[in-house]
Scaffold this active site. Structure first.
Site, PDB file in Angstrom:
ATOM      1  N   PRO A   2       0.989  -0.848   0.506  1.00 17.56           N
ATOM      2  CA  PRO A   2       0.521   0.298   0.431  1.00 17.56           C
ATOM      3  C   PRO A   2       0.805   1.243  -0.277  1.00 17.56           C
ATOM      4  O   PRO A   2       1.956   1.244   0.418  1.00 17.56           O
ATOM      5  CB  PRO A   2      -1.099  -0.282   1.269  1.00 17.56           C
ATOM      6  CG  PRO A   2      -0.877  -1.713   1.862  1.00 17.56           C
ATOM      7  CD  PRO A   2       0.398  -1.970   0.981  1.00 17.56           C
ATOM      8  N   GLU A   3       0.218   2.073  -0.683  1.00 17.88           N
ATOM      9  CA  GLU A   3       1.341   2.781  -0.587  1.00 17.88           C
ATOM     10  C   GLU A   3       0.011   4.541  -0.481  1.00 17.88           C
ATOM     11  O   GLU A   3      -0.820   4.362   0.234  1.00 17.88           O
ATOM     12  CB  GLU A   3       1.613   4.065  -1.917  1.00 17.88           C
ATOM     13  CG  GLU A   3       2.762   2.714  -3.220  1.00 17.88           C
ATOM     14  CD  GLU A   3       3.371   2.909  -4.713  1.00 17.88           C
ATOM     15  OE1 GLU A   3       3.188   4.119  -4.765  1.00 17.88           O
ATOM     16  OE2 GLU A   3       2.866   1.247  -4.978  1.00 17.88           O
ATOM     17  N   LYS A  59       3.479   6.476   4.574  1.00 14.46           N
ATOM     18  CA  LYS A  59       2.438   5.709   4.287  1.00 14.46           C
ATOM     19  C   LYS A  59       2.302   4.661   5.702  1.00 14.46           C
ATOM     20  O   LYS A  59       1.631   3.287   6.358  1.00 14.46           O
ATOM     21  CB  LYS A  59       3.797   4.142   4.245  1.00 14.46           C
ATOM     22  CG  LYS A  59       3.740   4.735   2.323  1.00 14.46           C
ATOM     23  CD  LYS A  59       4.987   3.837   1.338  1.00 14.46           C
ATOM     24  CE  LYS A  59       5.399   3.824   0.067  1.00 14.46           C
ATOM     25  NZ  LYS A  59       6.221   3.088  -0.640  1.00 14.46           N
ATOM     26  N   ARG A 111       1.215 -11.574   5.654  1.00 15.07           N
ATOM     27  CA  ARG A 111       3.069 -11.979   5.821  1.00 15.07           C
ATOM     28  C   ARG A 111       3.208 -11.881   6.738  1.00 15.07           C
ATOM     29  O   ARG A 111       4.734 -12.114   7.464  1.00 15.07           O
ATOM     30  CB  ARG A 111       3.359 -11.648   4.418  1.00 15.07           C
ATOM     31  CG  ARG A 111       3.106 -11.028   3.127  1.00 15.07           C
ATOM     32  CD  ARG A 111       3.484 -12.878   2.356  1.00 15.07           C
ATOM     33  NE  ARG A 111       5.212 -12.834   2.266  1.00 15.07           N
ATOM     34  CZ  ARG A 111       5.952 -12.042   0.949  1.00 15.07           C
ATOM     35  NH1 ARG A 111       5.255 -11.847   0.400  1.00 15.07           N
ATOM     36  NH2 ARG A 111       7.184 -12.528   1.629  1.00 15.07           N
ATOM     37  N   ARG A 257      13.983  -2.085  -8.016  1.00 10.99           N
ATOM     38  CA  ARG A 257      12.258  -2.918  -8.600  1.00 10.99           C
ATOM     39  C   ARG A 257      12.186  -3.213  -9.627  1.00 10.99           C
ATOM     40  O   ARG A 257      12.254  -2.578 -10.666  1.00 10.99           O
ATOM     41  CB  ARG A 257      12.222  -1.422  -7.377  1.00 10.99           C
ATOM     42  CG  ARG A 257      12.060  -1.651  -5.824  1.00 10.99           C
ATOM     43  CD  ARG A 257      11.669  -2.321  -5.006  1.00 10.99           C
ATOM     44  NE  ARG A 257       9.969  -2.481  -5.335  1.00 10.99           N
ATOM     45  CZ  ARG A 257       9.315  -1.504  -4.202  1.00 10.99           C
ATOM     46  NH1 ARG A 257      10.092  -0.400  -3.610  1.00 10.99           N
ATOM     47  NH2 ARG A 257       7.975  -1.899  -4.400  1.00 10.99           N
TER      48      ARG A 257
END
Ligand SMILES: [Zn+2]
Length: 268
Positions: A2-3, A59, A111, A257
């Site tokens: 999530p950003e 974030k 996770r 990335r």
């Protein structure tokens, strides 16, 4: 992960249900989710306190309990929602905050990379995070870029330089500004830097308007998907036509990335 738009959507979704609620307890089945505090200590500190605000910084989700802060980072798979059960509504809930009227703020995280922190001040966030992109002028953004020789994509992901941008919205912003992701920051003209600042704001605001991108785990607090992914111009579109010019989108790796770009719109 999530950003900014996803975290902002979570905060906005929870705010009406959380403000004014009083903490009556806390629960965990995996104490490591609590970064620097025991469940007993957290419960003792928060019990009886009222939630006075919930907001986002970078974030991070910050819940203000009358001057004490519960700070939550969703990391890869975190979800935050209200449930009527301490264990939440899915099998990945490992922490919840019990509130009055039999409500629980449940933190689900398959996770287990996400973390919950208890702090008496948010100075630690200010020390590690750069400014918020949505309230930054083009000129101030261009000033932040000054002096760096790193690839622009890598720079945008550095939370200490500018907070809240991740892989998705970096790729989308760079396409719209027509800047190749590997361009060294010091090779950008002042005009390009200002244009990038403007596109970052535009892309993040659109992401919030579409309530975030549900490409993997992210869900809104009501359990529904966001719709930002339906509007991607380049992210995740390897070999598909660029939505600006029709050229096949390419994928490369920048700073470890996965990075999507249009070789026609974004020339080196
Ligand atoms: Zn293109």
């Amino acid at each position: 992960m999530p950003e900014l738009p996803e975290v902002e959507t979570v905060v906005r979704g929870l705010r009406p249900d959380l403000i004014g609620r009083t903490v009556v307890g806390a629960w965990t089945d995996w104490p490591k989710v609590l970064d620097d505090v025991s469940l007993v200590e957290l419960t003792a500190t928060l019990k009886g306190r009222r939630i006075s605000a919930i907001f986002r910084r970078g974030k991070y989700i910050c819940v203000d309990l009358e001057g004490v802060f519960l700070v939550i980072h969703l990391r890869m798979t975190g979800r935050l929602y209200l449930s009527d059960r301490a264990e939440g509504d899915d099998r990945w809930v490992h922490f919840s905050l019990a509130l009055d009227q039999n409500a629980h703020m449940a933190f689900s995280d398959s996770r287990k990379f996400g973390r919950v922190l208890l702090r008496h001040s948010l100075d630690f966030l200010e020390a590690k995070l750069g400014p918020e992109p949505l309230t930054l002028s083009d000129a101030d953004f261009a000033d932040i870029l000054q002096g760096s020789t790193r690839a622009v994509k890598t720079f945008l992901l550095d939370q200490a330089k500018i907070a809240g941008i991740g892989n998705i919205y970096a790729d989308e912003s760079l396409l719209r500004a027509k800047i190749h992701p590997l361009t060294p920051v010091d090779r950008l003209s002042r005009k390009q830097a200002c244009a990038l600042g403007a596109e970052i704001r535009r892309v993040l605001e659109a992401g919030i308007a579409h309530e975030g991108a549900s490409i993997s785990w992210y869900r809104k607090p009501d359990g529904n998907k966001g719709e930002s992914q339906q509007h991607f111009m380049v992210y995740g579109r390897t070999n598909l036509p660029c939505k600006v010019c029709g050229t096949a989108v390419q994928r490369t790796v920048v700073g470890q990335r996965g990075t999507h770009f249009c070789p026609n719109c974004q020339r080196r």
